[in-house]
Design a protein around this motif. Structure first.
Motif, mmCIF file in Angstrom:
data_model
loop_
_atom_site.group_PDB
_atom_site.id
_atom_site.type_symbol
_atom_site.label_atom_id
_atom_site.label_comp_id
_atom_site.label_asym_id
_atom_site.label_seq_id
_atom_site.Cartn_x
_atom_site.Cartn_y
_atom_site.Cartn_z
ATOM 1 N N THR A 36 -25.116 0.712 -39.843
ATOM 2 C CA THR A 36 -25.664 1.757 -40.709
ATOM 3 C C THR A 36 -24.933 1.790 -42.047
ATOM 4 O OG1 THR A 36 -26.156 3.087 -38.770
ATOM 5 C CG2 THR A 36 -26.140 4.223 -40.874
ATOM 6 N N ARG A 40 -26.921 0.850 -45.532
ATOM 7 C CA ARG A 40 -27.174 1.867 -46.545
ATOM 8 C C ARG A 40 -26.233 1.735 -47.735
ATOM 9 N NH1 ARG A 40 -29.780 7.201 -44.189
ATOM 10 N NH2 ARG A 40 -30.803 6.265 -42.401
ATOM 11 N N THR A 209 -10.232 13.598 -44.910
ATOM 12 C CA THR A 209 -11.024 14.483 -45.759
ATOM 13 C C THR A 209 -10.556 15.927 -45.635
ATOM 14 O OG1 THR A 209 -12.857 13.064 -45.118
ATOM 15 C CG2 THR A 209 -13.385 15.009 -46.415
ATOM 16 N N LEU A 213 -9.749 19.169 -48.710
ATOM 17 C CA LEU A 213 -10.786 20.121 -49.100
ATOM 18 C C LEU A 213 -10.223 21.317 -49.849
ATOM 19 C CD1 LEU A 213 -12.962 20.236 -45.845
ATOM 20 C CD2 LEU A 213 -13.621 19.280 -48.046
ATOM 21 N N PRO A 234 -12.993 10.712 -50.186
ATOM 22 C CA PRO A 234 -13.535 11.412 -49.011
ATOM 23 C C PRO A 234 -14.263 12.708 -49.346
ATOM 24 C CG PRO A 234 -11.281 10.722 -48.618
ATOM 25 C CD PRO A 234 -11.545 10.496 -50.065
ATOM 26 N N ILE A 237 -17.607 12.008 -50.912
ATOM 27 C CA ILE A 237 -18.563 11.587 -49.880
ATOM 28 C C ILE A 237 -19.086 12.806 -49.140
ATOM 29 C CG2 ILE A 237 -18.825 10.330 -47.701
ATOM 30 C CD1 ILE A 237 -16.811 8.324 -48.666
ATOM 31 N N PHE A 238 -18.187 13.698 -48.769
ATOM 32 C CA PHE A 238 -18.569 14.903 -48.029
ATOM 33 C C PHE A 238 -19.559 15.741 -48.829
ATOM 34 C CE2 PHE A 238 -17.323 19.378 -46.752
ATOM 35 C CZ PHE A 238 -18.045 19.368 -45.583
ATOM 36 N N ALA A 241 -22.923 13.832 -49.442
ATOM 37 C CA ALA A 241 -23.733 13.656 -48.233
ATOM 38 C C ALA A 241 -24.388 14.968 -47.822
ATOM 39 C CB ALA A 241 -22.861 13.119 -47.095
ATOM 40 N N MET A 242 -23.694 16.086 -48.031
ATOM 41 C CA MET A 242 -24.231 17.387 -47.647
ATOM 42 C C MET A 242 -25.243 17.915 -48.655
ATOM 43 S SD MET A 242 -22.986 18.365 -44.741
ATOM 44 C CE MET A 242 -22.042 19.711 -44.049
ATOM 45 N N HIS A 249 -26.817 10.951 -52.186
ATOM 46 C CA HIS A 249 -26.726 10.314 -50.867
ATOM 47 C C HIS A 249 -26.379 8.839 -51.016
ATOM 48 C CE1 HIS A 249 -29.479 13.521 -48.812
ATOM 49 N NE2 HIS A 249 -28.307 13.990 -49.154
ATOM 50 N N ALA A 252 -22.867 8.415 -51.867
ATOM 51 C CA ALA A 252 -22.020 8.728 -50.715
ATOM 52 C C ALA A 252 -21.932 7.526 -49.775
ATOM 53 C CB ALA A 252 -22.570 9.948 -49.971
ATOM 54 N N TRP A 253 -23.074 6.853 -49.561
ATOM 55 C CA TRP A 253 -23.054 5.677 -48.675
ATOM 56 C C TRP A 253 -22.257 4.540 -49.303
ATOM 57 C CZ3 TRP A 253 -23.623 5.742 -43.804
ATOM 58 C CH2 TRP A 253 -24.493 6.643 -43.191
ATOM 59 N N ALA A 256 -18.795 5.393 -48.738
ATOM 60 C CA ALA A 256 -18.471 5.240 -47.324
ATOM 61 C C ALA A 256 -18.225 3.771 -46.971
ATOM 62 C CB ALA A 256 -19.606 5.805 -46.469
ATOM 63 N N LEU A 259 -14.878 2.635 -48.471
ATOM 64 C CA LEU A 259 -13.797 3.239 -47.689
ATOM 65 C C LEU A 259 -13.633 2.536 -46.334
ATOM 66 C CD1 LEU A 259 -11.763 5.548 -47.405
ATOM 67 C CD2 LEU A 259 -13.589 6.985 -46.540
ATOM 68 N N ILE B 125 -15.009 10.947 -41.366
ATOM 69 C CA ILE B 125 -16.121 11.347 -42.223
ATOM 70 C C ILE B 125 -17.282 10.350 -42.098
ATOM 71 C CG2 ILE B 125 -15.218 10.147 -44.271
ATOM 72 C CD1 ILE B 125 -16.358 12.619 -45.835
ATOM 73 N N ILE B 126 -16.972 9.099 -41.763
ATOM 74 C CA ILE B 126 -18.033 8.103 -41.565
ATOM 75 C C ILE B 126 -18.827 8.454 -40.295
ATOM 76 C CG2 ILE B 126 -18.544 5.639 -41.344
ATOM 77 C CD1 ILE B 126 -17.169 6.272 -43.948
ATOM 78 N N MET B 129 -21.115 11.324 -41.282
ATOM 79 C CA MET B 129 -22.282 10.895 -42.067
ATOM 80 C C MET B 129 -23.297 10.195 -41.197
ATOM 81 S SD MET B 129 -21.230 9.240 -45.640
ATOM 82 C CE MET B 129 -22.814 9.062 -46.395
ATOM 83 N N PHE B 133 -27.116 11.500 -40.748
ATOM 84 C CA PHE B 133 -28.261 10.758 -41.297
ATOM 85 C C PHE B 133 -28.946 9.861 -40.270
ATOM 86 C CE2 PHE B 133 -25.938 11.598 -45.294
ATOM 87 C CZ PHE B 133 -26.962 12.216 -45.984
ATOM 88 N N PHE B 247 -20.603 18.022 -39.984
ATOM 89 C CA PHE B 247 -21.898 17.531 -40.437
ATOM 90 C C PHE B 247 -23.044 17.887 -39.484
ATOM 91 C CE2 PHE B 247 -19.395 14.597 -43.057
ATOM 92 C CZ PHE B 247 -20.152 14.540 -44.211
#
Lengths: 279, 319
Positions: A36, A40, A209, A213, A234, A237-238, A241-242, A249, A252-253, A256, A259, B125-126, B129, B133, B247
């Motif tokens: 995935t 992506r 992450t 925050l 991180p 990405i958080f 993605a949200m 998005h 973020a991918w 990801a 990373l 976090i991966i 996600m 998704f 998430f």
């Protein structure tokens, strides 16, 4: 008799099947998650990712400020956390080897190693962000250093214990003072193992992450300063993605994937080094 | 010349003492950080504890505007998702450990061990996600409707396994969490299996035991407490995990018996709400939750460590 034997063999075969299936099950998720991330993320990797700043909603951009912020905070965390960790590891393995303090620290270090990282983030918020009055890259770096510390303590402790006692005895017999035995002989012998421990720690904090925050927060713009809020991979990405935006998005991918490649690559490098030195 | 030697000696004695102090100080730092974290969470959460007393953990009324904070929902969500995670992760991890130590051909053990460790290295976090998704839509499309249809009419199970097929909720979060802790438990369990003295296993084999009998009657009884330790280690991780569950949990503050309903967990509530918490009492309530989480994981992880220590001691290692 024959029936009992058959039954025992059947149970054995079942256990064999179950263990194999369990292993396939575990690996299945690894491949699904990696697949995935690649599928992506690959399409989103381009030059802009590494040359442009994080964009406002609805437009394209890159993650340059986030990469930079993460690199700076990780670097700062290593400069603070690694020497302290090696020093504490030295106490556990050498200078306090049989002391009560070492036993307590060794025990509680492992607890700190698995402690919820979000609590560490809150702790740093309470003592750094609240007292200074604002979010900052320093606060983020301190939180990361706190996560790095127990990893380095554990690995350097183990690295030093692997050095044969004959080496210490030979040095003592020559009249070398204890601190020089540690600093000039044991550190040299255990250097590779200590460094791989630090690298493993870097791989761990690179993806953390939760502790960022409420400490480093985030910053949409370029900032070279650790004393203000700092963008980092991180948290970007958080947040992206949200969000409800497709462009975010995609970014973020991309983040990801970078990373994941960084963390897994570092892990594989560490493994290769460890294999070479053990031969 | 004779005066020179004591000078060197005393200088190196001073250096020795300094070195000792520095390393002992760093060791103290680990203890201080751990203690300071607990103290600071207790201090930051005192306002919430004083205001709500025991109601803080028994009430489900979480109302940021009205200034009422009862944390039963996130506490319940934390426990339920961690339990789901363990139900999935424990048998799978033990299976993997058995496969890697006893069943797999030698050439494949290394690569599988590395793959499992990579699963542990992927940042949480991966997982989160991927959960949001990919896995949540998969649950919404294929698993939730099937659960609604097959288990819905069953009396008790029906209440637990029916709900809106949105893919977000405690079941999804628990599964993602389970996948996450598999490598942690498997890695420790593998070491535990390997630490069982070979002569014990060989004796059983010599008496004609099958591999399963060696595992169930020699390895597992010998390593029982350490296996429980490995499971506790996984539990400690699951309780405090933030990003993977934030998430896919839905950040809802309603108590529901259904595993398909959105819920909350302690870590997810803090991650979602702390930066928005403007009132002093609100912030204090979240820090009080962090304190509870820290205390519980501290106890679980300490128990894990003690259980694992026992095997090492029996094995002749003391550190």
């Amino acid at each position: 008799m024959g029936l009992v034997l058959l039954q025992r063999r059947a149970v054995d075969a079942l256990a064999f099947l179950f263990a194999s299936a369990a292993t396939l099950f575990g690996l299945f998720w690894l491949f699904w998650i990696l697949w995935t991330t690649f599928r992506r993320g690959l399409g989103a990797i381009n030059v802009a990712l590494f040359t442009q700043m994080t964009p406002p909603p609805g437009s394209t951009g890159g993650l340059l400020n986030a990469f930079y912020g993460s690199a700076v905070m990780i670097g700062f965390a290593v400069i603070v956390g690694a020497p302290l960790g090696v020093a504490a590891g030295t106490y556990l393995a050498e200078h306090g080897r049989y002391s009560r303090l070492a036993a307590a620290v060794s025990f509680l270090n492992d607890v700190l190693l698995s402690a919820p990282s979000i609590v560490i983030g809150l702790f740093v918020y309470e003592i750094v962000v609240r007292t200074s009055g604002h979010f900052s890259g320093y606060a983020g770096a301190i939180a990361l250093a706190m996560i790095l510390l127990p990893i380095v303590v554990r690995t350097s402790d183990e690295a030093l214990r692997l050095v044969p006692d004959q080496m210490r005895e030979a040095a003592f017999a020559l009249g070398v003072p204890r601190w020089r035995v540690t600093a000039q002989i044991l550190y040299k012998a255990a250097m590779t193992a200590i460094l791989t421990g630090v690298l493993l720690g870097v791989a761990r904090i690179a993806g953390e992450t939760a502790p960022l925050l409420f400490t480093a927060l985030n910053n949409q713009f370029w900032s070279g300063s650790l004393s203000g809020p700092l963008a980092n991979v991180p948290v970007v990405i958080f947040q992206y993605a949200m969000s409800p935006y497709d462009e975010w998005h995609t970014l973020a991918w991309a983040g990801a994937l970078v990373l994941t490649l960084f963390v897994l690559g570092l892990n594989l490098v560490v493994r290769m080094i460890a294999k070479r030195t053990s031969k | 010349m004779t005066a020179f030697i004591p000078a060197i000696k005393s200088r190196s004695a001073v250096a020795d003492r300094v070195f000792n102090l520095v390393t002992a100080g760093a060791a103290w730092l680990v203890l201080i950080l751990l203690g300071a974290t607990a103290a600071s969470m207790a201090w930051g959460g005192r306002l919430a504890f004083e205001t709500f007393g025991l109601g803080f953990v028994t009430s489900t009324d979480w109302d940021a505007v009205g200034g009422k904070f009862g944390a039963l929902v996130p506490i319940y969500g934390t426990i339920v998702t961690s339990l789901i995670a363990l139900i999935i992760a424990v048998p799978v991890s033990l299976g993997i450990a058995l496969f890697v130590t006893d069943i797999a051909p030698r050439w494949i053990r290394g690569p599988i061990g590395i793959a499992v460790e990579l699963l542990a290295a992927i940042p949480s976090i991966i997982y989160g996600m991927w959960g949001l998704f990919v896995f949540a839509p998969f649950m919404a499309l294929h698993v939730d409707p099937w659960l609604n249809d097959t288990l819905g009419p069953v009396p008790v199970l029906g209440a637990i396994f029916t709900g809106p097929p949105i893919g977000i909720g405690m079941l999804t979060a628990g599964i993602v969490l389970g996948i996450m802790v598999i490598p942690f438990i498997a890695a420790v369990a593998r070491d535990v299996f390997n630490a069982v003295p070979a002569p014990l296993k060989e004796s059983a084999v010599a008496l004609g035991s099958t591999r399963w009998e060696v595992l169930s009657r020699v390895t597992l009884p010998y390593a029982r407490s350490a296996i429980v330790g490995a499971i506790f280690l996984g539990l400690g991780r699951a309780l405090g995990e933030t990003m993977a569950v934030t998430f896919v949990l839905g950040n809802a503050h309603d108590l529901s018996i259904s595993l398909l309903m959105p819920s909350n967990s302690i870590a997810a509530a803090i991650a979602n709400e702390f930066t928005e918490a403007d009132a002093e009492l609100y912030r204090s309530a979240l820090i009080a939750l962090a304190f509870l989480l820290f205390v519980v994981t501290f106890i679980v992880l300490s128990a894990a460590k003690l259980l694992l220590l026992r095997l090492n001691r029996a094995h002749g290692r003391t550190h």
